[in-house]
Design a protein around this motif. Structure first.
Motif, PDB file in Angstrom:
ATOM      1  N   LEU A  87      12.321  13.371  -6.236  1.00  0.00           N
ATOM      2  CA  LEU A  87      12.756  13.852  -7.551  1.00  0.00           C
ATOM      3  C   LEU A  87      11.587  14.480  -8.296  1.00  0.00           C
ATOM      4  O   LEU A  87      11.741  15.480  -9.003  1.00  0.00           O
ATOM      5  N   GLY A  88      10.392  13.885  -8.140  1.00  0.00           N
ATOM      6  CA  GLY A  88       9.207  14.479  -8.750  1.00  0.00           C
ATOM      7  C   GLY A  88       8.911  15.854  -8.193  1.00  0.00           C
ATOM      8  O   GLY A  88       8.550  16.782  -8.929  1.00  0.00           O
ATOM      9  N   VAL A  89       9.065  16.024  -6.879  1.00  0.00           N
ATOM     10  CA  VAL A  89       8.869  17.328  -6.245  1.00  0.00           C
ATOM     11  C   VAL A  89       9.868  18.341  -6.798  1.00  0.00           C
ATOM     12  O   VAL A  89       9.519  19.486  -7.118  1.00  0.00           O
ATOM     13  N   LEU A 147      17.142   8.608   3.139  1.00  0.00           N
ATOM     14  CA  LEU A 147      17.235   9.284   4.437  1.00  0.00           C
ATOM     15  C   LEU A 147      17.530  10.776   4.263  1.00  0.00           C
ATOM     16  O   LEU A 147      17.008  11.615   5.004  1.00  0.00           O
ATOM     17  N   ALA A 148      18.367  11.105   3.290  1.00  0.00           N
ATOM     18  CA  ALA A 148      18.684  12.510   3.046  1.00  0.00           C
ATOM     19  C   ALA A 148      17.532  13.244   2.365  1.00  0.00           C
ATOM     20  O   ALA A 148      17.351  14.451   2.556  1.00  0.00           O
ATOM     21  N   SER A 149      16.726  12.524   1.586  1.00  0.00           N
ATOM     22  CA  SER A 149      15.639  13.153   0.833  1.00  0.00           C
ATOM     23  C   SER A 149      14.343  13.245   1.629  1.00  0.00           C
ATOM     24  O   SER A 149      13.488  14.084   1.321  1.00  0.00           O
ATOM     25  N   ALA A 150      14.172  12.372   2.624  1.00  0.00           N
ATOM     26  CA  ALA A 150      12.900  12.284   3.341  1.00  0.00           C
ATOM     27  C   ALA A 150      12.457  13.603   3.967  1.00  0.00           C
ATOM     28  O   ALA A 150      11.264  13.948   3.881  1.00  0.00           O
ATOM     29  N   PRO A 151      13.342  14.368   4.649  1.00  0.00           N
ATOM     30  CA  PRO A 151      12.866  15.628   5.246  1.00  0.00           C
ATOM     31  C   PRO A 151      12.262  16.584   4.216  1.00  0.00           C
ATOM     32  O   PRO A 151      11.222  17.200   4.467  1.00  0.00           O
ATOM     33  N   GLY A 152      12.886  16.706   3.061  1.00  0.00           N
ATOM     34  CA  GLY A 152      12.350  17.584   2.026  1.00  0.00           C
ATOM     35  C   GLY A 152      11.024  17.084   1.489  1.00  0.00           C
ATOM     36  O   GLY A 152      10.109  17.874   1.231  1.00  0.00           O
ATOM     37  N   LEU A 153      10.891  15.771   1.318  1.00  0.00           N
ATOM     38  CA  LEU A 153       9.638  15.211   0.820  1.00  0.00           C
ATOM     39  C   LEU A 153       8.518  15.421   1.832  1.00  0.00           C
ATOM     40  O   LEU A 153       7.392  15.779   1.458  1.00  0.00           O
ATOM     41  N   LEU A 154       8.819  15.224   3.115  1.00  0.00           N
ATOM     42  CA  LEU A 154       7.792  15.413   4.146  1.00  0.00           C
ATOM     43  C   LEU A 154       7.352  16.866   4.229  1.00  0.00           C
ATOM     44  O   LEU A 154       6.165  17.155   4.410  1.00  0.00           O
ATOM     45  N   SER A 158       3.528  10.837 -12.648  1.00  0.00           N
ATOM     46  CA  SER A 158       2.163  11.348 -12.568  1.00  0.00           C
ATOM     47  C   SER A 158       2.076  12.525 -11.601  1.00  0.00           C
ATOM     48  O   SER A 158       1.393  13.512 -11.862  1.00  0.00           O
ATOM     49  N   LEU A 159       2.796  12.438 -10.479  1.00  0.00           N
ATOM     50  CA  LEU A 159       2.835  13.544  -9.520  1.00  0.00           C
ATOM     51  C   LEU A 159       3.400  14.797 -10.175  1.00  0.00           C
ATOM     52  O   LEU A 159       2.867  15.907 -10.000  1.00  0.00           O
ATOM     53  N   THR A 160       4.482  14.651 -10.939  1.00  0.00           N
ATOM     54  CA  THR A 160       5.090  15.795 -11.615  1.00  0.00           C
ATOM     55  C   THR A 160       4.108  16.466 -12.565  1.00  0.00           C
ATOM     56  O   THR A 160       3.959  17.695 -12.572  1.00  0.00           O
ATOM     57  N   ALA A 161       3.412  15.658 -13.374  1.00  0.00           N
ATOM     58  CA  ALA A 161       2.488  16.220 -14.358  1.00  0.00           C
ATOM     59  C   ALA A 161       1.346  16.965 -13.688  1.00  0.00           C
ATOM     60  O   ALA A 161       1.013  18.099 -14.065  1.00  0.00           O
ATOM     61  N   HIS A 162       0.725  16.372 -12.680  1.00  0.00           N
ATOM     62  CA  HIS A 162      -0.452  16.977 -12.073  1.00  0.00           C
ATOM     63  C   HIS A 162      -0.086  18.176 -11.200  1.00  0.00           C
ATOM     64  O   HIS A 162      -0.794  19.189 -11.210  1.00  0.00           O
ATOM     65  N   ALA A 192      -0.947  17.700  -1.306  1.00  0.00           N
ATOM     66  CA  ALA A 192      -1.923  16.612  -1.269  1.00  0.00           C
ATOM     67  C   ALA A 192      -1.485  15.452  -2.153  1.00  0.00           C
ATOM     68  O   ALA A 192      -1.681  14.278  -1.799  1.00  0.00           O
ATOM     69  N   GLY A 193      -0.867  15.770  -3.281  1.00  0.00           N
ATOM     70  CA  GLY A 193      -0.384  14.720  -4.165  1.00  0.00           C
ATOM     71  C   GLY A 193       0.718  13.897  -3.533  1.00  0.00           C
ATOM     72  O   GLY A 193       0.752  12.675  -3.664  1.00  0.00           O
ATOM     73  N   VAL A 194       1.638  14.567  -2.824  1.00  0.00           N
ATOM     74  CA  VAL A 194       2.727  13.857  -2.149  1.00  0.00           C
ATOM     75  C   VAL A 194       2.169  12.927  -1.080  1.00  0.00           C
ATOM     76  O   VAL A 194       2.551  11.750  -0.981  1.00  0.00           O
ATOM     77  N   ARG A 195       1.261  13.439  -0.261  1.00  0.00           N
ATOM     78  CA  ARG A 195       0.678  12.604   0.807  1.00  0.00           C
ATOM     79  C   ARG A 195      -0.062  11.406   0.222  1.00  0.00           C
ATOM     80  O   ARG A 195       0.085  10.274   0.688  1.00  0.00           O
ATOM     81  N   GLY A 196      -0.860  11.657  -0.807  1.00  0.00           N
ATOM     82  CA  GLY A 196      -1.605  10.564  -1.423  1.00  0.00           C
ATOM     83  C   GLY A 196      -0.698   9.536  -2.074  1.00  0.00           C
ATOM     84  O   GLY A 196      -0.930   8.330  -1.975  1.00  0.00           O
TER      85      GLY A 196
END
Length: 459
Positions: free
Chosen positions: A362-364, A414-421, A288-292, A302-306
Motif C-alpha cells: 500500500l505504501g508503494v 499473496l496477491a500483493s507480494a509479486p508487485g511488492l517484490l 515512513s517508506l511513503t514519505a521518503h 532500496a527502501g522496500v528491500r530494507g
C-alpha cells in the motif's frame, strides 16, 4: 576520476537516507508504544478517581470525538504523507489547506451529532448545552489536526517528534485527570483529554511552521510546484481505501459484540487490543517508506528491500513470543481471558506477518499515486475480513473472527507480494518512473491490476 570520487559519496547519501527512513519508522513505533502504555494508565487512574457512570460517559464522549475526527484524520493522512515531501515552497500552504478543510468538515459533522444527541443514548447527555457542545466540537477539530500533524511530521521526515508530542499529550491528560477529579466529577474525564491536546498540538504546530517547513523550503524550494488537481485526485482514491480500512478495524469488534454475550466480547476485545498493537509496526514502517520514497522516488526499491528486512527481524521474533506465551500475555486480564482468548490472540499475531507485505505494498501504491488500486486492495481486505468473520463466527465462536483476519491477510498478501517484490528491484533497471507532480508510474506492479500481465515503459 570525478565519477569514481562521486560514487562513494552517492552511496553514503543513499545509506544516510535509508537510515533516516528507518529512524523515522522506529520513532512512529515508539510513539505507538508510548500511547498504548500511558493510555492504559489513563483509564486505570480514571477508574480510581471517578465514578463508573463518569468513566462510562467520558469514554463515550472520547469515542464519539475520535469517530468524528477520523472522517478527515483517517482519510487525509495518506495524502499528507504522500505530498508534503513534494510540496517544496508550497508546503506551508498545503498544510494550512489540509487543516482548514479538515476543521470545516469535522466541525459540521460535530454540529450534526450534537443536534441529534438525544438519539445516541444517555451516555452522551452531559454533552448537551451550548458550553459542553462547543468544547466537544473544538476537541473534535483539535484531535483531527493533531492526527494530521503527525502525518505532516512523517512527511517532513521528522517523525522523531511524534513520540515526543504523544508523550506530552499522554502525560498531560493523566495529570489533568487527577486535577479535574474534584472540580469536574462528571466531565473531568473528557475535559482532561481535551485540554491535553493543546499541550501537544500548539508547540508542535509552532515547530512545524516556524522551523521544519522553512527548513524544507530552503532545501527543496526549487521543486516544481504541486498541482492541486493531482492532490485532489489522489485523495479521492486514497480516502475510499482509508474508509475501507477504518470499517474493517472498527466493525469487526462491533460484529463480535452483536453476536456474542458481553463476557465473550471482552475476551475477544482484550486479544484484539494486544494483537492490534503489533500491526501498527507494519503501518508505521509503510508510512515512513511513503514519505521518503515520495521525496526521492529513485530510492523506492532500496527502501522496500530494507523495510522487508527490518520488519522480518523485528516482527518474526515478536510473533513467535506471543504465539508461544499467549496465555501468559493475557493472564493479567484474568484467567478466563487466557482460557478463551489465547487462540484468538495467536491468530491475530500470525496475521501480522502477511500484514507487513500488504501495508508495504500500500505504501508503494501511494508513492506511485495509484489510488484506484489502493482502494481495491483495501476494499478487498475489508470485505474478506468482515465476510469471513460473519461466516466463521457461527460454527467456531470468537475464534472465527481471528481466523477471518489471518485468512484475509494471507490471501491479500499473496496477491500483493509479486508487485511488492518487483518494486524492490534495482531502481536503475526496473524502478518506478515518476510521471508529473503526482509521482504516478507507467508500469504495472501487481496481479491486482487487470490480467496481471506486465508491460515495460521506456526509461
Amino acid at each position: 576520476m570525478a565519477e569514481a570520487a562521486e560514487l562513494p559519496l552517492a552511496r553514503s547519501e543513499s545509506a544516510a537516507d535509508a537510515n533516516s527512513m528507518f529512524r523515522n519508522a522506529y520513532a512512529l513505533m515508539v510513539s505507538t508504544g508510548v500511547s498504548a502504555a500511558l493510555g492504559l494508565g489513563f483509564w486505570v487512574v480514571a477508574a480510581r478517581y471517578y465514578s463508573e457512570d463518569a468513566v462510562g460517559q467520558g469514554s463515550a464522549a472520547i469515542a464519539a470525538m475520535k469517530l468524528l475526527a477520523s472522517i478527515t484524520a483517517t482519510t487525509m493522512t495518506g495524502a499528507v504523507v504522500r505530498y508534503v515531501p513534494l510540496a517544496g515552497r508550497g508546503t506551508a500552504a498545503l498544510v494550512w489547506r489540509v487543516y482548514a478543510l479538515s476543521s470545516v468538515v469535522v466541525c459540521a459533522a460535530s454540529v450534526v451529532f450534537l443536534a441529534t444527541l438525544s438519539r445516541w443514548g444517555d451516555s452522551y447527555a452531559p454533552l448537551g448545552g451550548p458550553v459542553p457542545g462547543a468544547v466537544f466540537t473544538a476537541t473534535c477539530v483539535a484531535w483531527a489536526v493533531l492526527t494530521l500533524q503527525e502525518g505532516v511530521l512523517t512527511g517532513l521526515r521528522k517523525s522523531f517528534w511524534v513520540p515526543v508530542g504523544n508523550a506530552v499529550f499522554s502525560t498531560g491528560k493523566l495529570v489533568l485527570l487527577a486535577v479535574f477529579a474534584t472540580a469536574l466529577p462528571v466531565l473531568g474525564v473528557f475535559v482532561s483529554w481535551a485540554a491535553a491536546i493543546a499541550l501537544s498540538v500548539v508547540p508542535l504546530g509552532w515547530l512545524v511552521f516556524r522551523r521544519l517547513i522553512p527548513r524544507q523550503v530552503a532545501l527543496d524550494g526549487a521543486r516544481e510546484p504541486l498541482r492541486y488537481a493531482d492532490v485532489r485526485r489522489f485523495m479521492a482514491g486514497d480516502s475510499v481505501g482509508s474508509l475501507f480500512s477504518l470499517a474493517m478495524i472498527n466493525l469487526l469488534p462491533v460484529m463480535v459484540a452483536v453476536r456474542f454475550d458481553a463476557a465473550h466480547n471482552a475476551f475477544f476485545y482484550a486479544a484484539y487490543t494486544v494483537g492490534g498493537t503489533m500491526e501498527f509496526m507494519a503501518i508505521n514502517m509503510a508510512s515512513s517508506l511513503t514519505a521518503h520514497a515520495s521525496h526521492e522516488p529513485g530510492r523506492l526499491a532500496a527502501g522496500v528491500r530494507g523495510a522487508l528486512r527490518r520488519m522480518t527481524l523485528l516482527l518474526v521474533p515478536a510473533v513467535l513470543v506471543i504465539v508461544v506465551f499467549a496465555p501468559l500475555v493475557l493472564a493479567p486480564f484474568g484467567g478466563s481471558y487466557a482460557a478463551h482468548g489465547t487462540t484468538v490472540l495467536r491468530l491475530l499475531a500470525l496475521a501480522t506477518l502477511p500484514r507487513v507485505i500488504v501495508e508495504l505494498y500500500l505504501g508503494v501504491l501511494r508513492v506511485q499515486g495509484r489510488t484506484g488500486m489502493l482502494a481495491a486492495v483495501q476494499g478487498t481486505m475489508c470485505l474478506l475480513t468482515l465476510g469471513g468473520a460473519a461466516l466463521l463466527m457461527g460454527p467456531t465462536g470468537i475464534t472465527g473472527a481471528g481466523t477471518a483476519v489471518l485468512g484475509s491477510m494471507t490471501l491479500v498478501a499473496l496477491a500483493s507480494a509479486p508487485g511488492l517484490l518487483r518494486a524492490g528491484r534495482d531502481p536503475g533497471e526496473r524502478g518506478p518512473r515518476p510521471r508529473g507532480a503526482s509521482g504516478a508510474v507507467g508500469r504495472r506492479l501487481s496481479p491486482w491490476h487487470g490480467s496481471g500481465r506486465h508491460r515495460k515503459t521506456a526509461r
